[in-house]
Design a protein around this motif. Structure first.
Motif, short mmCIF file in Angstrom:
data_model
loop_
_atom_site.label_atom_id
_atom_site.label_comp_id
_atom_site.label_asym_id
_atom_site.label_seq_id
_atom_site.Cartn_x
_atom_site.Cartn_y
_atom_site.Cartn_z
N ASN A 267 0.81 -1.24 0.00
CA ASN A 267 0.00 0.00 0.00
C ASN A 267 0.84 1.28 0.00
O ASN A 267 0.50 2.26 0.67
N LEU A 268 1.92 1.29 -0.79
CA LEU A 268 2.76 2.49 -0.87
C LEU A 268 2.01 3.59 -1.60
O LEU A 268 1.37 3.35 -2.64
N ALA A 269 2.11 4.82 -1.06
CA ALA A 269 1.46 5.96 -1.71
C ALA A 269 2.29 7.22 -1.44
O ALA A 269 2.88 7.38 -0.36
N TRP A 270 2.32 8.09 -2.45
CA TRP A 270 3.03 9.38 -2.32
C TRP A 270 2.46 10.34 -3.36
O TRP A 270 2.67 10.16 -4.56
N GLY A 271 1.68 11.33 -2.87
CA GLY A 271 1.07 12.30 -3.78
C GLY A 271 0.23 11.61 -4.85
O GLY A 271 -0.42 10.59 -4.59
N ARG A 272 0.28 12.15 -6.06
CA ARG A 272 -0.45 11.54 -7.18
C ARG A 272 0.42 10.53 -7.92
O ARG A 272 -0.07 9.76 -8.76
N GLU A 273 1.74 10.54 -7.62
CA GLU A 273 2.67 9.72 -8.40
C GLU A 273 2.62 8.24 -8.03
O GLU A 273 2.80 7.37 -8.88
N ILE A 274 2.43 7.92 -6.75
CA ILE A 274 2.37 6.52 -6.29
C ILE A 274 1.05 6.32 -5.57
O ILE A 274 0.76 7.03 -4.59
N GLN A 275 0.26 5.36 -6.05
CA GLN A 275 -1.07 5.17 -5.47
C GLN A 275 -1.32 3.69 -5.17
O GLN A 275 -1.54 2.90 -6.08
N ASP A 276 -1.19 3.35 -3.88
CA ASP A 276 -1.55 2.02 -3.41
C ASP A 276 -0.81 0.90 -4.15
O ASP A 276 -1.41 -0.01 -4.72
N ILE A 277 0.51 0.98 -4.12
CA ILE A 277 1.34 -0.04 -4.80
C ILE A 277 1.77 -1.12 -3.81
O ILE A 277 2.31 -0.82 -2.74
N SER A 278 1.50 -2.36 -4.17
CA SER A 278 1.91 -3.53 -3.36
C SER A 278 2.55 -4.56 -4.28
O SER A 278 2.02 -4.84 -5.36
N PHE A 279 3.68 -5.11 -3.86
CA PHE A 279 4.32 -6.18 -4.65
C PHE A 279 5.41 -6.84 -3.80
O PHE A 279 5.85 -6.29 -2.79
N ASN A 280 5.84 -8.02 -4.24
CA ASN A 280 6.97 -8.73 -3.62
C ASN A 280 8.11 -8.84 -4.63
O ASN A 280 7.87 -9.04 -5.83
N LEU A 281 9.33 -8.70 -4.14
CA LEU A 281 10.54 -8.88 -4.94
C LEU A 281 11.35 -9.99 -4.28
O LEU A 281 11.70 -9.89 -3.10
N ARG A 282 11.61 -11.07 -5.04
CA ARG A 282 12.27 -12.23 -4.46
C ARG A 282 13.78 -12.23 -4.71
O ARG A 282 14.25 -11.62 -5.66
N LYS A 283 14.50 -12.90 -3.84
CA LYS A 283 15.95 -13.05 -4.03
C LYS A 283 16.20 -13.82 -5.33
O LYS A 283 15.50 -14.79 -5.62
#
Length: 508
Positions: A267-283
Protein backbone atom coordinates in the motif's frame (compact mmCIF):
# COMPACT_ATOMS: atom_id res chain seq x y z
CA UNK A 1 26.02 9.86 -53.20
CA UNK A 2 25.65 13.66 -53.37
CA UNK A 3 25.55 16.10 -56.26
CA UNK A 4 25.35 19.14 -53.95
CA UNK A 5 28.03 20.62 -51.73
CA UNK A 6 28.36 19.98 -48.00
CA UNK A 7 27.87 22.87 -45.60
CA UNK A 8 30.31 21.44 -43.04
CA UNK A 9 33.35 19.26 -43.81
CA UNK A 10 35.97 17.66 -41.61
CA UNK A 11 39.06 16.55 -43.55
CA UNK A 12 41.63 14.06 -42.25
CA UNK A 13 40.74 14.92 -38.66
CA UNK A 14 42.79 13.29 -35.90
CA UNK A 15 42.60 14.01 -32.18
CA UNK A 16 44.92 12.69 -29.50
CA UNK A 17 44.71 13.10 -25.74
CA UNK A 18 48.22 12.32 -24.51
CA UNK A 19 49.01 8.93 -26.01
CA UNK A 20 45.36 8.01 -26.62
CA UNK A 21 43.96 8.49 -30.16
CA UNK A 22 40.29 9.56 -29.95
CA UNK A 23 39.99 10.07 -33.75
CA UNK A 24 42.30 9.00 -36.56
CA UNK A 25 42.23 10.35 -40.15
CA UNK A 26 38.47 11.01 -40.33
CA UNK A 27 36.79 12.53 -43.41
CA UNK A 28 33.23 13.58 -42.68
CA UNK A 29 30.62 15.84 -44.34
CA UNK A 30 27.22 17.25 -43.36
CA UNK A 31 24.84 18.39 -46.12
CA UNK A 32 22.01 20.96 -46.06
CA UNK A 33 18.54 19.41 -45.76
CA UNK A 34 19.85 15.98 -44.78
CA UNK A 35 19.62 13.99 -41.54
CA UNK A 36 22.81 12.04 -40.91
CA UNK A 37 23.02 9.59 -38.01
CA UNK A 38 26.31 8.93 -36.25
CA UNK A 39 26.57 5.46 -34.71
CA UNK A 40 29.17 3.72 -32.58
CA UNK A 41 29.89 2.38 -29.12
CA UNK A 42 30.79 4.77 -26.32
CA UNK A 43 34.45 5.60 -26.84
CA UNK A 44 34.18 5.13 -30.65
CA UNK A 45 34.95 8.83 -31.27
CA UNK A 46 31.46 10.29 -31.79
CA UNK A 47 31.69 12.81 -28.94
CA UNK A 48 35.13 13.96 -30.04
CA UNK A 49 33.85 14.42 -33.60
CA UNK A 50 30.97 16.67 -32.54
CA UNK A 51 33.17 18.61 -30.10
CA UNK A 52 35.52 19.45 -32.98
CA UNK A 53 32.63 20.29 -35.33
CA UNK A 54 31.04 22.61 -32.75
CA UNK A 55 34.16 24.43 -31.57
CA UNK A 56 34.50 22.82 -28.13
CA UNK A 57 37.94 21.39 -28.91
CA UNK A 58 40.64 21.71 -31.59
CA UNK A 59 41.76 18.80 -33.78
CA UNK A 60 45.35 17.63 -33.40
CA UNK A 61 45.53 17.30 -37.20
CA UNK A 62 43.27 18.03 -40.17
CA UNK A 63 40.97 20.94 -41.00
CA UNK A 64 37.35 22.05 -40.69
CA UNK A 65 35.60 23.73 -43.64
CA UNK A 66 32.33 25.68 -43.76
CA UNK A 67 30.89 26.12 -47.27
CA UNK A 68 34.26 25.06 -48.68
CA UNK A 69 36.32 27.58 -46.71
CA UNK A 70 38.74 26.55 -43.94
CA UNK A 71 37.74 27.79 -40.49
CA UNK A 72 39.11 27.48 -36.98
CA UNK A 73 36.47 27.69 -34.29
CA UNK A 74 38.07 28.97 -31.08
CA UNK A 75 34.85 28.47 -29.11
CA UNK A 76 31.28 27.13 -29.47
CA UNK A 77 30.13 30.77 -29.85
CA UNK A 78 32.24 31.12 -33.01
CA UNK A 79 30.78 27.87 -34.35
CA UNK A 80 27.26 29.17 -33.64
CA UNK A 81 27.98 32.36 -35.56
CA UNK A 82 28.92 30.14 -38.50
CA UNK A 83 25.58 28.33 -38.12
CA UNK A 84 26.84 25.16 -36.37
CA UNK A 85 24.81 24.60 -33.16
CA UNK A 86 25.08 21.59 -30.85
CA UNK A 87 22.69 20.17 -28.24
CA UNK A 88 24.95 18.09 -26.01
CA UNK A 89 23.84 15.14 -23.89
CA UNK A 90 25.29 17.02 -20.88
CA UNK A 91 22.90 19.96 -20.70
CA UNK A 92 24.42 23.46 -20.83
CA UNK A 93 21.56 25.19 -19.00
CA UNK A 94 22.32 27.21 -15.86
CA UNK A 95 20.04 25.75 -13.16
CA UNK A 96 19.85 28.86 -10.94
CA UNK A 97 18.62 31.06 -13.81
CA UNK A 98 15.15 31.31 -15.34
CA UNK A 99 14.15 29.56 -18.56
CA UNK A 100 13.89 32.97 -20.31
CA UNK A 101 17.40 33.98 -19.19
CA UNK A 102 18.82 30.65 -20.38
CA UNK A 103 17.15 30.93 -23.78
CA UNK A 104 18.64 34.40 -24.44
CA UNK A 105 21.90 34.13 -22.51
CA UNK A 106 24.23 34.91 -25.43
CA UNK A 107 22.28 37.59 -27.29
CA UNK A 108 19.37 38.93 -25.20
CA UNK A 109 16.87 41.38 -26.78
CA UNK A 110 17.79 44.98 -25.91
CA UNK A 111 15.89 48.25 -25.52
CA UNK A 112 17.79 51.53 -25.11
CA UNK A 113 20.96 49.53 -24.49
CA UNK A 114 19.47 47.52 -21.62
CA UNK A 115 18.12 43.96 -21.57
CA UNK A 116 14.46 44.01 -22.62
CA UNK A 117 12.90 41.71 -19.99
CA UNK A 118 9.48 41.72 -21.65
CA UNK A 119 11.00 40.98 -25.07
CA UNK A 120 13.04 38.17 -23.50
CA UNK A 121 9.89 36.58 -22.03
CA UNK A 122 8.04 36.86 -25.36
CA UNK A 123 10.98 35.29 -27.19
CA UNK A 124 11.04 32.47 -24.61
CA UNK A 125 7.29 31.86 -25.05
CA UNK A 126 7.69 31.65 -28.84
CA UNK A 127 10.61 29.19 -28.60
CA UNK A 128 8.84 27.06 -25.97
CA UNK A 129 5.74 26.95 -28.18
CA UNK A 130 7.91 25.84 -31.10
CA UNK A 131 9.04 22.78 -29.13
CA UNK A 132 5.57 22.08 -27.69
CA UNK A 133 6.39 23.22 -24.14
CA UNK A 134 3.72 25.84 -23.51
CA UNK A 135 3.37 24.31 -20.02
CA UNK A 136 6.81 25.70 -19.06
CA UNK A 137 6.70 29.29 -17.74
CA UNK A 138 9.55 31.56 -18.96
CA UNK A 139 10.20 32.71 -15.37
CA UNK A 140 10.52 29.19 -13.92
CA UNK A 141 13.99 28.31 -12.63
CA UNK A 142 15.62 25.57 -14.69
CA UNK A 143 16.50 23.64 -11.50
CA UNK A 144 12.77 23.19 -10.80
CA UNK A 145 12.08 21.49 -14.15
CA UNK A 146 12.11 17.69 -14.57
CA UNK A 147 14.96 16.31 -16.71
CA UNK A 148 12.71 15.77 -19.77
CA UNK A 149 11.57 19.42 -19.72
CA UNK A 150 15.15 20.66 -19.29
CA UNK A 151 16.09 18.68 -22.39
CA UNK A 152 13.29 20.34 -24.39
CA UNK A 153 14.39 23.80 -23.17
CA UNK A 154 17.92 22.94 -24.37
CA UNK A 155 16.51 22.13 -27.83
CA UNK A 156 14.50 25.39 -27.80
CA UNK A 157 17.70 27.27 -26.95
CA UNK A 158 19.46 25.70 -29.96
CA UNK A 159 16.57 26.60 -32.30
CA UNK A 160 16.79 30.21 -31.09
CA UNK A 161 20.23 30.40 -32.66
CA UNK A 162 18.90 29.75 -36.19
CA UNK A 163 21.22 26.85 -37.03
CA UNK A 164 22.37 25.91 -40.52
CA UNK A 165 23.70 22.65 -39.03
CA UNK A 166 22.09 21.27 -35.86
CA UNK A 167 24.00 18.59 -33.95
CA UNK A 168 21.91 16.49 -31.56
CA UNK A 169 23.83 14.31 -29.09
CA UNK A 170 21.45 11.71 -27.59
CA UNK A 171 18.82 14.47 -27.65
CA UNK A 172 15.88 12.16 -26.88
CA UNK A 173 17.48 9.97 -24.20
CA UNK A 174 15.76 11.83 -21.33
CA UNK A 175 12.46 12.57 -23.07
CA UNK A 176 8.94 11.22 -22.64
CA UNK A 177 7.35 9.40 -25.60
CA UNK A 178 5.25 12.49 -26.46
CA UNK A 179 8.31 14.74 -26.45
CA UNK A 180 10.22 12.30 -28.67
CA UNK A 181 7.46 12.60 -31.28
CA UNK A 182 7.64 16.41 -31.01
CA UNK A 183 11.40 16.33 -31.56
CA UNK A 184 10.91 14.08 -34.62
CA UNK A 185 8.52 16.71 -36.02
CA UNK A 186 10.98 19.55 -35.30
CA UNK A 187 13.81 17.65 -37.00
CA UNK A 188 11.71 16.96 -40.10
CA UNK A 189 10.62 20.64 -40.30
CA UNK A 190 14.25 21.77 -40.02
CA UNK A 191 15.26 19.32 -42.75
CA UNK A 192 12.49 20.66 -45.02
CA UNK A 193 13.80 24.21 -44.48
CA UNK A 194 17.31 23.18 -45.57
CA UNK A 195 19.00 22.69 -42.19
CA UNK A 196 21.49 19.82 -41.99
CA UNK A 197 21.03 17.54 -38.97
CA UNK A 198 23.79 15.49 -37.36
CA UNK A 199 22.10 12.97 -35.08
CA UNK A 200 23.95 10.90 -32.47
CA UNK A 201 21.81 8.13 -30.95
CA UNK A 202 22.00 4.57 -29.65
CA UNK A 203 18.34 3.94 -30.40
CA UNK A 204 18.16 1.98 -33.66
CA UNK A 205 14.45 2.66 -34.10
CA UNK A 206 15.10 6.40 -34.08
CA UNK A 207 17.81 6.00 -36.69
CA UNK A 208 15.47 3.97 -38.90
CA UNK A 209 12.66 6.52 -38.46
CA UNK A 210 14.72 9.66 -39.13
CA UNK A 211 18.06 9.22 -40.86
CA UNK A 212 18.73 9.71 -44.60
CA UNK A 213 22.29 8.45 -44.17
CA UNK A 214 24.27 6.91 -41.33
CA UNK A 215 27.97 6.78 -40.50
CA UNK A 216 29.47 4.14 -38.21
CA UNK A 217 32.54 4.84 -36.05
CA UNK A 218 34.65 2.30 -34.22
CA UNK A 219 37.82 2.86 -32.16
CA UNK A 220 38.21 6.43 -33.43
CA UNK A 221 37.91 5.57 -37.13
CA UNK A 222 35.11 6.04 -39.63
CA UNK A 223 34.03 2.57 -40.77
CA UNK A 224 31.36 3.33 -43.38
CA UNK A 225 28.72 5.85 -44.50
CA UNK A 226 25.58 4.35 -46.09
CA UNK A 227 22.08 5.43 -47.14
CA UNK A 228 18.89 4.53 -45.27
CA UNK A 229 17.94 0.86 -45.62
CA UNK A 230 21.25 -0.19 -47.16
CA UNK A 231 22.34 -2.17 -44.06
CA UNK A 232 20.40 -4.42 -41.69
CA UNK A 233 20.34 -3.66 -37.97
CA UNK A 234 22.49 -6.75 -37.29
CA UNK A 235 25.03 -5.63 -39.91
CA UNK A 236 25.16 -2.13 -38.36
CA UNK A 237 25.68 -3.52 -34.85
CA UNK A 238 28.38 -5.86 -36.15
CA UNK A 239 30.14 -2.83 -37.70
CA UNK A 240 29.85 -0.91 -34.42
CA UNK A 241 31.27 -3.60 -32.15
CA UNK A 242 33.61 -5.26 -34.67
CA UNK A 243 32.24 -8.73 -34.07
CA UNK A 244 29.13 -10.76 -34.75
CA UNK A 245 26.25 -10.16 -32.37
CA UNK A 246 25.31 -13.25 -30.36
CA UNK A 247 22.69 -13.69 -27.65
CA UNK A 248 21.92 -10.10 -26.78
CA UNK A 249 20.20 -11.11 -23.53
CA UNK A 250 21.52 -13.71 -21.06
CA UNK A 251 19.49 -16.87 -20.59
CA UNK A 252 16.77 -16.68 -17.93
CA UNK A 253 16.42 -19.40 -15.29
CA UNK A 254 13.19 -21.39 -15.03
CA UNK A 255 10.50 -19.44 -13.16
CA UNK A 256 10.33 -20.17 -9.45
CA UNK A 257 7.97 -19.01 -6.71
CA UNK A 258 9.75 -20.69 -3.80
CA UNK A 259 12.63 -18.17 -3.60
CA UNK A 260 12.55 -16.16 -0.35
CA UNK A 261 11.07 -12.66 -0.49
CA UNK A 262 13.75 -9.97 -0.31
CA UNK A 263 11.43 -6.94 -0.32
CA UNK A 264 7.69 -6.75 0.35
CA UNK A 265 5.93 -3.44 -0.31
CA UNK A 266 2.33 -2.90 0.84
CA UNK A 267 0.00 0.00 0.00
CA UNK A 268 2.76 2.49 -0.87
CA UNK A 269 1.46 5.96 -1.71
CA UNK A 270 3.03 9.38 -2.32
CA UNK A 271 1.07 12.30 -3.78
CA UNK A 272 -0.45 11.54 -7.18
CA UNK A 273 2.67 9.72 -8.40
CA UNK A 274 2.37 6.52 -6.29
CA UNK A 275 -1.07 5.17 -5.47
CA UNK A 276 -1.55 2.02 -3.41
CA UNK A 277 1.34 -0.04 -4.80
CA UNK A 278 1.91 -3.53 -3.36
CA UNK A 279 4.32 -6.18 -4.65
CA UNK A 280 6.97 -8.73 -3.62
CA UNK A 281 10.54 -8.88 -4.94
CA UNK A 282 12.27 -12.23 -4.46
CA UNK A 283 15.95 -13.05 -4.03
CA UNK A 284 17.54 -14.09 -7.32
CA UNK A 285 14.95 -12.49 -9.62
CA UNK A 286 14.89 -9.47 -11.91
CA UNK A 287 11.55 -7.66 -11.80
CA UNK A 288 10.92 -4.96 -14.38
CA UNK A 289 8.94 -1.75 -14.00
CA UNK A 290 7.17 -1.05 -17.29
CA UNK A 291 4.74 1.48 -18.67
CA UNK A 292 4.94 4.85 -20.34
CA UNK A 293 7.53 7.22 -18.93
CA UNK A 294 6.35 9.40 -16.06
CA UNK A 295 3.75 7.05 -14.53
CA UNK A 296 5.41 6.84 -11.12
CA UNK A 297 8.18 4.31 -11.78
CA UNK A 298 11.03 6.66 -10.82
CA UNK A 299 9.17 7.89 -7.74
CA UNK A 300 8.64 4.27 -6.62
CA UNK A 301 12.41 3.61 -6.76
CA UNK A 302 13.14 6.85 -4.88
CA UNK A 303 10.51 5.99 -2.26
CA UNK A 304 11.99 2.53 -1.66
CA UNK A 305 15.45 4.07 -1.20
CA UNK A 306 14.11 6.56 1.35
CA UNK A 307 14.66 9.68 -0.80
CA UNK A 308 11.05 10.92 -0.74
CA UNK A 309 9.45 12.44 2.35
CA UNK A 310 5.91 11.58 3.41
CA UNK A 311 5.54 8.13 1.82
CA UNK A 312 2.74 6.06 3.38
CA UNK A 313 2.48 2.27 3.41
CA UNK A 314 4.95 -0.35 4.62
CA UNK A 315 8.11 -2.04 3.37
CA UNK A 316 9.71 -5.17 4.80
CA UNK A 317 13.23 -6.25 3.84
CA UNK A 318 14.11 -9.90 4.47
CA UNK A 319 10.97 -10.10 6.63
CA UNK A 320 11.87 -7.14 8.86
CA UNK A 321 10.04 -3.75 8.71
CA UNK A 322 12.05 -0.89 7.15
CA UNK A 323 11.44 2.79 7.87
CA UNK A 324 11.54 4.80 4.63
CA UNK A 325 13.23 7.79 6.26
CA UNK A 326 16.46 8.12 4.28
CA UNK A 327 19.03 6.45 2.01
CA UNK A 328 21.30 5.66 4.99
CA UNK A 329 18.56 3.46 6.47
CA UNK A 330 18.07 1.73 3.09
CA UNK A 331 21.83 1.16 2.69
CA UNK A 332 21.95 -0.51 6.13
CA UNK A 333 18.78 -2.58 5.75
CA UNK A 334 18.92 -6.34 6.59
CA UNK A 335 19.62 -6.74 2.85
CA UNK A 336 21.54 -3.55 1.94
CA UNK A 337 19.88 -1.55 -0.84
CA UNK A 338 21.54 0.35 -3.72
CA UNK A 339 19.97 2.83 -6.16
CA UNK A 340 21.53 3.41 -9.58
CA UNK A 341 20.15 6.91 -10.34
CA UNK A 342 18.61 8.25 -13.53
CA UNK A 343 21.19 10.93 -14.33
CA UNK A 344 24.71 9.58 -13.85
CA UNK A 345 26.39 12.98 -14.30
CA UNK A 346 24.44 14.95 -11.69
CA UNK A 347 23.18 12.20 -9.35
CA UNK A 348 25.69 9.37 -9.68
CA UNK A 349 29.16 10.88 -10.05
CA UNK A 350 31.47 13.65 -8.83
CA UNK A 351 32.83 14.50 -12.29
CA UNK A 352 36.09 16.26 -11.28
CA UNK A 353 37.03 13.43 -8.88
CA UNK A 354 39.01 10.37 -9.91
CA UNK A 355 37.64 6.99 -10.98
CA UNK A 356 38.96 5.52 -7.71
CA UNK A 357 37.37 8.14 -5.45
CA UNK A 358 34.01 7.89 -7.25
CA UNK A 359 33.99 4.09 -7.00
CA UNK A 360 34.76 3.99 -3.29
CA UNK A 361 32.50 6.90 -2.22
CA UNK A 362 29.60 4.75 -0.97
CA UNK A 363 31.77 1.93 0.41
CA UNK A 364 34.35 3.81 2.53
CA UNK A 365 33.25 2.11 5.80
CA UNK A 366 34.09 -1.26 4.16
CA UNK A 367 37.60 -0.02 3.31
CA UNK A 368 38.58 1.44 6.68
CA UNK A 369 41.89 0.55 8.30
CA UNK A 370 43.20 1.50 11.75
CA UNK A 371 44.06 5.03 10.61
CA UNK A 372 41.39 5.93 8.03
CA UNK A 373 41.04 4.39 4.57
CA UNK A 374 43.33 1.43 3.88
CA UNK A 375 44.80 2.52 0.51
CA UNK A 376 46.04 -0.97 -0.47
CA UNK A 377 42.62 -2.46 0.26
CA UNK A 378 40.95 0.44 -1.64
CA UNK A 379 43.20 0.10 -4.71
CA UNK A 380 42.69 -3.68 -4.81
CA UNK A 381 38.90 -3.26 -4.58
CA UNK A 382 38.88 -0.63 -7.36
CA UNK A 383 41.11 -2.74 -9.64
CA UNK A 384 38.85 -5.72 -9.07
CA UNK A 385 35.81 -3.64 -10.17
CA UNK A 386 37.66 -2.18 -13.18
CA UNK A 387 38.45 -5.75 -14.29
CA UNK A 388 35.02 -7.17 -13.49
CA UNK A 389 33.08 -4.43 -15.31
CA UNK A 390 35.71 -3.92 -18.04
CA UNK A 391 35.95 -0.19 -17.34
CA UNK A 392 38.08 1.50 -19.99
CA UNK A 393 40.13 4.13 -18.16
CA UNK A 394 43.77 5.32 -18.53
CA UNK A 395 44.20 4.61 -14.79
CA UNK A 396 42.18 4.71 -11.59
CA UNK A 397 43.36 8.26 -10.78
CA UNK A 398 42.00 9.73 -14.06
CA UNK A 399 39.06 12.13 -13.57
CA UNK A 400 35.79 10.31 -14.21
CA UNK A 401 34.76 13.22 -16.51
CA UNK A 402 37.38 11.99 -19.03
CA UNK A 403 35.58 8.64 -19.50
CA UNK A 404 32.98 7.87 -22.18
CA UNK A 405 29.30 7.75 -21.13
CA UNK A 406 29.19 3.95 -21.01
CA UNK A 407 32.30 3.76 -18.83
CA UNK A 408 30.96 6.47 -16.52
CA UNK A 409 27.84 4.35 -16.05
CA UNK A 410 30.04 1.36 -15.20
CA UNK A 411 31.74 3.48 -12.49
CA UNK A 412 28.29 4.28 -11.01
CA UNK A 413 27.46 0.54 -10.98
CA UNK A 414 30.85 -0.29 -9.45
CA UNK A 415 30.34 2.33 -6.71
CA UNK A 416 27.18 0.59 -5.53
CA UNK A 417 28.38 -2.99 -6.09
CA UNK A 418 31.22 -2.21 -3.66
CA UNK A 419 28.59 -1.86 -0.91
CA UNK A 420 27.64 -5.52 -1.58
CA UNK A 421 23.89 -4.83 -1.91
CA UNK A 422 21.24 -7.52 -1.60
CA UNK A 423 18.58 -5.37 -3.30
CA UNK A 424 19.47 -3.30 -6.38
CA UNK A 425 17.16 -0.57 -7.72
CA UNK A 426 18.02 0.36 -11.32
CA UNK A 427 16.61 3.59 -12.80
CA UNK A 428 16.93 3.29 -16.62
CA UNK A 429 20.64 2.35 -16.36
CA UNK A 430 21.28 1.85 -20.10
CA UNK A 431 19.95 5.26 -21.22
CA UNK A 432 22.36 6.87 -23.69
CA UNK A 433 24.97 4.10 -23.74
CA UNK A 434 26.16 1.86 -26.56
CA UNK A 435 25.13 -1.63 -27.64
CA UNK A 436 28.27 -3.36 -26.34
CA UNK A 437 28.07 -1.77 -22.88
CA UNK A 438 24.34 -2.52 -22.68
CA UNK A 439 25.07 -6.22 -23.22
CA UNK A 440 27.70 -6.13 -20.45
CA UNK A 441 25.13 -4.57 -18.08
CA UNK A 442 22.54 -7.24 -19.01
CA UNK A 443 25.14 -9.94 -18.29
CA UNK A 444 26.04 -8.32 -14.97
CA UNK A 445 22.38 -8.06 -13.88
CA UNK A 446 21.76 -11.74 -14.51
CA UNK A 447 25.04 -12.70 -12.83
CA UNK A 448 24.07 -10.70 -9.71
CA UNK A 449 20.59 -12.24 -9.68
CA UNK A 450 22.07 -15.73 -10.01
CA UNK A 451 24.20 -14.93 -6.94
CA UNK A 452 21.02 -14.11 -4.98
CA UNK A 453 20.55 -10.36 -5.43
CA UNK A 454 16.99 -9.05 -5.89
CA UNK A 455 16.78 -6.52 -8.74
CA UNK A 456 14.05 -3.99 -9.48
CA UNK A 457 14.70 -2.64 -12.98
CA UNK A 458 12.98 0.36 -14.56
CA UNK A 459 13.58 0.77 -18.29
CA UNK A 460 11.98 2.87 -21.02
CA UNK A 461 13.03 0.20 -23.54
CA UNK A 462 10.41 -2.57 -23.90
CA UNK A 463 12.87 -4.95 -25.57
CA UNK A 464 15.11 -4.71 -22.47
CA UNK A 465 12.24 -5.51 -20.13
CA UNK A 466 11.26 -8.54 -22.21
CA UNK A 467 14.86 -9.75 -22.63
CA UNK A 468 16.13 -9.19 -19.07
CA UNK A 469 13.22 -9.60 -16.66
CA UNK A 470 11.64 -12.65 -15.06
CA UNK A 471 8.40 -10.65 -14.73
CA UNK A 472 7.31 -7.05 -15.32
CA UNK A 473 4.98 -4.85 -13.26
CA UNK A 474 3.31 -2.37 -15.62
CA UNK A 475 2.52 0.97 -13.96
CA UNK A 476 -0.07 3.44 -15.19
CA UNK A 477 -1.18 6.53 -13.27
CA UNK A 478 0.83 5.55 -10.21
CA UNK A 479 -0.74 2.07 -9.90
CA UNK A 480 0.35 -1.43 -10.91
CA UNK A 481 -2.12 -2.31 -13.67
CA UNK A 482 -0.80 -5.72 -14.67
CA UNK A 483 1.94 -8.26 -14.01
CA UNK A 484 3.44 -9.92 -17.10
CA UNK A 485 5.55 -13.10 -17.10
CA UNK A 486 6.29 -16.07 -19.35
CA UNK A 487 4.36 -15.99 -22.62
CA UNK A 488 2.39 -12.86 -21.64
CA UNK A 489 5.67 -10.90 -21.36
CA UNK A 490 5.73 -9.62 -24.95
CA UNK A 491 5.73 -6.25 -26.69
CA UNK A 492 2.00 -6.32 -27.49
CA UNK A 493 0.96 -6.99 -23.89
CA UNK A 494 3.44 -4.43 -22.58
CA UNK A 495 2.09 -1.75 -24.88
CA UNK A 496 -1.56 -2.58 -24.15
CA UNK A 497 -0.90 -2.45 -20.40
CA UNK A 498 1.22 0.72 -20.71
CA UNK A 499 -1.67 2.45 -22.48
CA UNK A 500 -4.10 0.95 -19.94
CA UNK A 501 -5.98 -0.81 -22.77
CA UNK A 502 -7.46 -4.19 -21.90
CA UNK A 503 -6.69 -6.89 -24.53
CA UNK A 504 -10.37 -7.98 -24.66
CA UNK A 505 -11.46 -4.37 -25.00
CA UNK A 506 -9.09 -3.92 -27.95
CA UNK A 507 -10.33 -7.10 -29.61
CA UNK A 508 -13.89 -5.81 -29.38
Amino acid sequence: MHDRKPYLELKQISKRYGGVAALTGVDFSVYPGEIQAVLGENGAGKSTLIKIASGVTDPTEGEVLVEGKPVRFRSPTEAMRAGVVCVFQELSLLPEMTVADNLSIIDPPKWLGLIDAKGQRERARALLKRVGCEDVHPLELVRDLPLSRRQMVEIAKALGRNPRILILDEATSALTADDVERVYGIIRDLKASGVGILYVSHRMREIEALADTATVFRNGRKIETFTKGARSVDAIIEMMIGREVTHQYPEKPDPSTDKPVALAAANLAWGREIQDISFNLRKGEIVGLGGLDGQGQRELLLALFGVLRGVSGTVAVDGKPLLLDGPRRAMHAPLPMALIPEDRKTEGLMLPMSVRDNMTLAALPHLAGRFGVDRDKENAAVQSMVDRLRVKTPDMLAPVSALSGGNQQKVVLAKWLMTEPGIILLNDPTRGIDVGTKQEIYRLMRELANQGAAILFYSTDYAELIGCCDRVLVIYGGRIRRELAGETLNERSLLQSALNVDATEQAA
